[in-house]
Scaffold this motif. Sequence first.
Motif, PDB file in Angstrom:
ATOM      1  N   TYR A 163     -12.129  -3.986 -10.740  1.00 18.93           N
ATOM      2  CA  TYR A 163     -10.964  -3.716  -9.897  1.00 18.93           C
ATOM      3  C   TYR A 163     -10.479  -4.996  -9.225  1.00 18.93           C
ATOM      4  N   ILE A 191      -9.635   9.484   3.001  1.00 23.58           N
ATOM      5  CA  ILE A 191      -9.288   8.686   1.821  1.00 23.58           C
ATOM      6  C   ILE A 191      -8.095   7.792   2.123  1.00 23.58           C
ATOM      7  N   GLN A 192      -7.083   8.368   2.786  1.00 29.91           N
ATOM      8  CA  GLN A 192      -5.889   7.594   3.096  1.00 29.91           C
ATOM      9  C   GLN A 192      -6.199   6.447   4.053  1.00 29.91           C
ATOM     10  N   LEU A 203       0.993   4.193  -2.838  1.00 29.80           N
ATOM     11  CA  LEU A 203       0.793   5.603  -2.507  1.00 29.80           C
ATOM     12  C   LEU A 203       1.932   6.460  -3.031  1.00 29.80           C
ATOM     13  N   LYS A 259      -8.012   3.793   2.014  1.00 31.81           N
ATOM     14  CA  LYS A 259      -7.115   3.129   1.068  1.00 31.81           C
ATOM     15  C   LYS A 259      -6.091   2.240   1.777  1.00 31.81           C
ATOM     16  N   SER A 260      -5.831   2.530   3.059  1.00 29.89           N
ATOM     17  CA  SER A 260      -4.871   1.709   3.795  1.00 29.89           C
ATOM     18  C   SER A 260      -5.358   0.275   3.968  1.00 29.89           C
ATOM     19  N   PRO A 317     -10.380  -2.299  -3.101  1.00 25.64           N
ATOM     20  CA  PRO A 317     -10.881  -1.303  -4.051  1.00 25.64           C
ATOM     21  C   PRO A 317     -12.086  -0.544  -3.502  1.00 25.64           C
ATOM     22  N   VAL A 318     -12.182   0.732  -3.879  1.00 23.04           N
ATOM     23  CA  VAL A 318     -13.251   1.608  -3.412  1.00 23.04           C
ATOM     24  C   VAL A 318     -13.847   2.347  -4.603  1.00 23.04           C
ATOM     25  N   ASP A 351      -7.920  10.160  -6.638  1.00 21.79           N
ATOM     26  CA  ASP A 351      -7.575   8.917  -5.961  1.00 21.79           C
ATOM     27  C   ASP A 351      -8.676   7.867  -6.006  1.00 21.79           C
ATOM     28  N   LEU A 352      -9.930   8.292  -6.207  1.00 17.63           N
ATOM     29  CA  LEU A 352     -11.041   7.360  -6.139  1.00 17.63           C
ATOM     30  C   LEU A 352     -11.915   7.466  -7.377  1.00 17.63           C
ATOM     31  N   SER A 404      -2.557   2.437  -8.019  1.00 15.05           N
ATOM     32  CA  SER A 404      -3.364   1.608  -7.129  1.00 15.05           C
ATOM     33  C   SER A 404      -2.582   0.390  -6.672  1.00 15.05           C
ATOM     34  N   SER A 459       0.830  -1.208   0.000  1.00 18.82           N
ATOM     35  CA  SER A 459       0.000   0.000   0.000  1.00 18.82           C
ATOM     36  C   SER A 459       0.860   1.253   0.000  1.00 18.82           C
TER      37      SER A 459
END
Length: 340
Positions: free
Chosen positions: A311, A135-136, A16, A139-140, A144-145, A157-158, A21, A12
């Motif tokens: 995804y 968001i971070q 970043l 995403k951690s 997938p989002v 980012d999304l 991704s 991850s």
Amino acid sequence: MTKQDTGRATISEIALEAGVSVPTVSKVLNGHVHVAAETRARVEEIIARRDYSRRPAKRRKKAGLIDLVFPALRSEWALEIIEGVERVAQDAGYGTVVSSLSLDGSRIRPWLANLAERKSDGLLLAVYELDAKQIQRIKSLGIPVVLIDPVGQPGPDLMTVGAANWEGAFSAAEHLLALGHRRIGMIGGRPDLQCSSAREDGHLAALRRAGIEMDPALIVPGDFSIEAGEAGTRKLLELADRPTAIFTGNDEQALGAYRAARDAGLRIPQDLSIIGFDDIPAADWIEPGLTTVRQPVVHMAETAMRALLRYLDGDEELPQRIELGTELIVRGSTAAPAQG
């Protein structure tokens, strides 16, 4: 050298730093060919510098669960989103966990912990506005989002899925103008929602195109509830030169507008035309039927779920935003303004 330059990294963290991704990093690690050369080189450089271990890890068994989260579950819109998501998820062999949650304050940490513990495979967030920190955190999790009809601009980012709100509102105003209305009221939606501002902008653009200067008194605030529609309509009807038509911003506010108009002794559409947005089931059975802009809510949900599945399959060829078209549905609540 900084700690970041020398310490071992997680996948991850590599994603970043590389601005890609997690699935893209996985593709590089596993030697997939469908990664751009420049992206591959950037990821490879970070992998080497951060001393990432390429030891093969056991593939995590999928939980077969997708989380679908709303700020609230009080509208027919939310029910249609659930219907669309579950239709696609079930066909793909996934179960759906539906919840209502405010992502502000202290609640996000235990929710994220629970999400990680259940090993959910993917996350769909409906009508949320996320800051960089949120968001971070999400995403951690390394899953997938996809955002459905997000508030504001979530940034690059999304991925997001929504409807063409500006165009839909433009077509609603054009319909009223074509009928001969020139004094048209509008009840706005929640001011924090991107769709609200897009609908107001589309409405005003159609009026400007017709050479009509908008009277500020004809725009009243709302929040997409029946109560706001009723209150906003009462306020508009109190004007000395009241509107002959009202664009209510959504269908639930239109239901409130019906109540206020009838309480005032006005007939729909003979004395007042009303037009909504969404095309919820009630729009078809109310009398007279509500003219409205059909937002493809179920299709939006299906599209978001299919994007999430892509995804999960490692597909990186997805656009940042998918925007689905709207359709004007003409029923009995709009007509030419009364003469005289």
